[in-house]
Design an enzyme around this catalytic site. Structure first.
Site, PDB file in Angstrom:
ATOM      1  N   GLU A 253      -7.005   4.697   7.520  1.00 14.13           N
ATOM      2  CA  GLU A 253      -6.786   6.119   7.196  1.00 14.13           C
ATOM      3  C   GLU A 253      -7.991   6.691   6.453  1.00 14.13           C
ATOM      4  O   GLU A 253      -8.338   7.861   6.625  1.00 14.13           O
ATOM      5  CB  GLU A 253      -5.489   6.278   6.386  1.00 14.13           C
TER       6      GLU A 253
ATOM      7  N   SER B 110       3.058  -2.236  10.420  1.00 10.53           N
ATOM      8  CA  SER B 110       4.496  -2.341  10.699  1.00 10.53           C
ATOM      9  C   SER B 110       5.062  -3.727  10.407  1.00 10.53           C
ATOM     10  O   SER B 110       5.988  -4.187  11.083  1.00 10.53           O
ATOM     11  CB  SER B 110       4.815  -1.915  12.135  1.00 10.53           C
TER      12      SER B 110
ATOM     13  N   HIS C 252      -9.523   1.098   4.500  1.00 13.00           N
ATOM     14  CA  HIS C 252      -8.285   1.301   5.258  1.00 13.00           C
ATOM     15  C   HIS C 252      -8.558   2.274   6.410  1.00 13.00           C
ATOM     16  O   HIS C 252      -9.352   3.203   6.260  1.00 13.00           O
ATOM     17  CB  HIS C 252      -7.197   1.851   4.326  1.00 13.00           C
TER      18      HIS C 252
ATOM     19  N   LYS D   8       0.183   4.235  -0.412  1.00  7.30           N
ATOM     20  CA  LYS D   8      -0.464   5.441   0.132  1.00  7.30           C
ATOM     21  C   LYS D   8      -0.154   6.644  -0.770  1.00  7.30           C
ATOM     22  O   LYS D   8      -0.076   6.475  -1.983  1.00  7.30           O
ATOM     23  CB  LYS D   8      -0.030   5.662   1.586  1.00  7.30           C
TER      24      LYS D   8
ATOM     25  N   GLY E 169       2.134   2.124  10.815  1.00  8.98           N
ATOM     26  CA  GLY E 169       3.081   3.219  10.680  1.00  8.98           C
ATOM     27  C   GLY E 169       3.753   3.608  11.987  1.00  8.98           C
ATOM     28  O   GLY E 169       4.423   4.635  12.069  1.00  8.98           O
TER      29      GLY E 169
ATOM     30  N   GLU F 145      -5.714  -5.083  10.350  1.00  8.78           N
ATOM     31  CA  GLU F 145      -4.686  -4.083  10.620  1.00  8.78           C
ATOM     32  C   GLU F 145      -5.001  -3.352  11.920  1.00  8.78           C
ATOM     33  O   GLU F 145      -5.783  -2.394  11.922  1.00  8.78           O
ATOM     34  CB  GLU F 145      -4.643  -3.053   9.487  1.00  8.78           C
TER      35      GLU F 145
ATOM     36  N   ASN G 178       0.875  -1.171   0.000  1.00  8.45           N
ATOM     37  CA  ASN G 178       0.000   0.000   0.000  1.00  8.45           C
ATOM     38  C   ASN G 178       0.912   1.220   0.000  1.00  8.45           C
ATOM     39  O   ASN G 178       1.467   1.575   1.032  1.00  8.45           O
ATOM     40  CB  ASN G 178      -0.887  -0.042   1.255  1.00  8.45           C
TER      41      ASN G 178
HETATM   42  P1  PGA Z   1       2.614   0.152   7.656  1.00  6.09           P
HETATM   43  O1  PGA Z   1       1.170   0.387   6.989  1.00  6.09           O
HETATM   44  O2  PGA Z   1       3.149  -1.132   7.096  1.00  6.09           O
HETATM   45  O3  PGA Z   1       3.428   1.343   7.234  1.00  6.09           O
HETATM   46  O4  PGA Z   1       2.403   0.085   9.139  1.00  6.09           O
HETATM   47  C1  PGA Z   1       0.308  -0.679   6.756  1.00  6.09           C
HETATM   48  C2  PGA Z   1      -0.965  -0.154   6.126  1.00  6.09           C
HETATM   49  O5  PGA Z   1      -1.384   0.948   6.486  1.00  6.09           O
HETATM   50  O6  PGA Z   1      -1.568  -0.813   5.267  1.00  6.09           O
END
Ligand code: PGA
Length: 251
Positions: A97, A213, A95, A11, A173, A167, A9
């Site tokens: 976000e 992460s 997601h 982003k 993140g 997640e 992803n």
């Molecule tokens: P990350 O993000 O691996 O940077 O923690 C995962 C995601 O948001 O899909």
């Protein structure tokens, strides 16, 4: 065995040129992946990245979102048809976000899942709890109700196309990964909930990815868990070598 998947992803990162370089580097380094490899690129990059990975088996592109309506006066939005026409096979839906910054709720996400399926995209449906829910120890029921509200209207046939990504928001993140035991516990509970609704055969066949992460160092241990079928990878998907290591960690 269930389909294994590693989905990046990206982003809101990379220019088209940077994205192309990244996708090409991954495509050249990955050999005979043990599952599907998905690049969730920004919408502007889909077509060119799709062209760049054409001819490499097991590599696909994904939208990071789609609008819940088929088309119309929704300035700035991307439809499921547009993603399909750009060559996308998958679309990430729900997601955290999107839920947090763009106020996407369970009901809206149910509609996004519907339109994605209707247009032939494979939804990668994200669920996961915030830190306070984890601390209250109500994460299993929290995630179950996310699934129920956005997916349980689907028929068995429709549901069999769905990929789930668990997640935990506190792990996204933050560098704070769920332990492999925490991931396994939740994936097991998700599969159990799916079995309750759709039966064991459908639940056993549903890929459940871990995200938050996940990186080149911890991927093998996470993917080694019996109910973890790959990952949805943010930060580490932007580094070709790390992403390839993660892909190679599939069981
Ligand atoms: P990350 O993000 O691996 O940077 O923690 C995962 C995601 O948001 O899909």
């Amino acid at each position: 065995m269930r389909q294994q998947i590693v989905a990046g992803n990206w982003k809101m990162n990379t220019t088209i040129a940077e994205g192309l370089e990244l996708a090409r580097a991954v495509a050249e380094k990955v050999q005979n992946p043990r599952g599907a490899v998905v690049f969730g690129t920004p919408a502007t990059h889909l077509e060119s990245v799709g062209q760049a990975i054409k001819g490499y088996e097991h590599l696909y592109i994904a939208g990071q979102n789609c609008h819940q309506e088929a088309k119309g006066a929704y300035t700035g939005e991307i439809s499921a048809d547009m993603l399909v026409s750009a060559g996308a096979t998958y679309v990430i839906i729900g997601h955290s976000e999107r839920r947090q910054y763009f106020k996407e709720d369970n009901e809206m996400l149910a509609k996004k899942v519907d339109i994605a399926l209707q247009k032939g995209l494979i939804p990668i449906f994200c669920c996961g709890e915030p830190l306070e829910i984890r601390e209250e120890d109500t994460h299993v029921s929290y995630v179950s109700s996310q699934l129920e509200a956005s997916l349980y209207h689907l028929t068995e046939e429709q549901f069999s196309k769905i990929v789930i990504a668990y997640e935990p928001i506190w792990a996204i993140g933050t560098g704070k990964t769920a332990s492999s035991a925490q991931a396994q516990e939740m994936h097991f509970e998700i599969r159990k909930a799916l079995a309750g609704k759709y039966g064991a055969t459908v639940a056993d066949a549903t890929p459940i990815l871990y995200g938050g992460s996940c990186n080149a160092t911890n991927a093998a241990e996470l993917f080694g868990q019996p109910d973890v079928d790959g990952g949805l990878i943010g930060g580490a998907s932007l580094k070709a070598d790390d992403f390839v290591t993660i892909i190679n960690a599939l069981k």
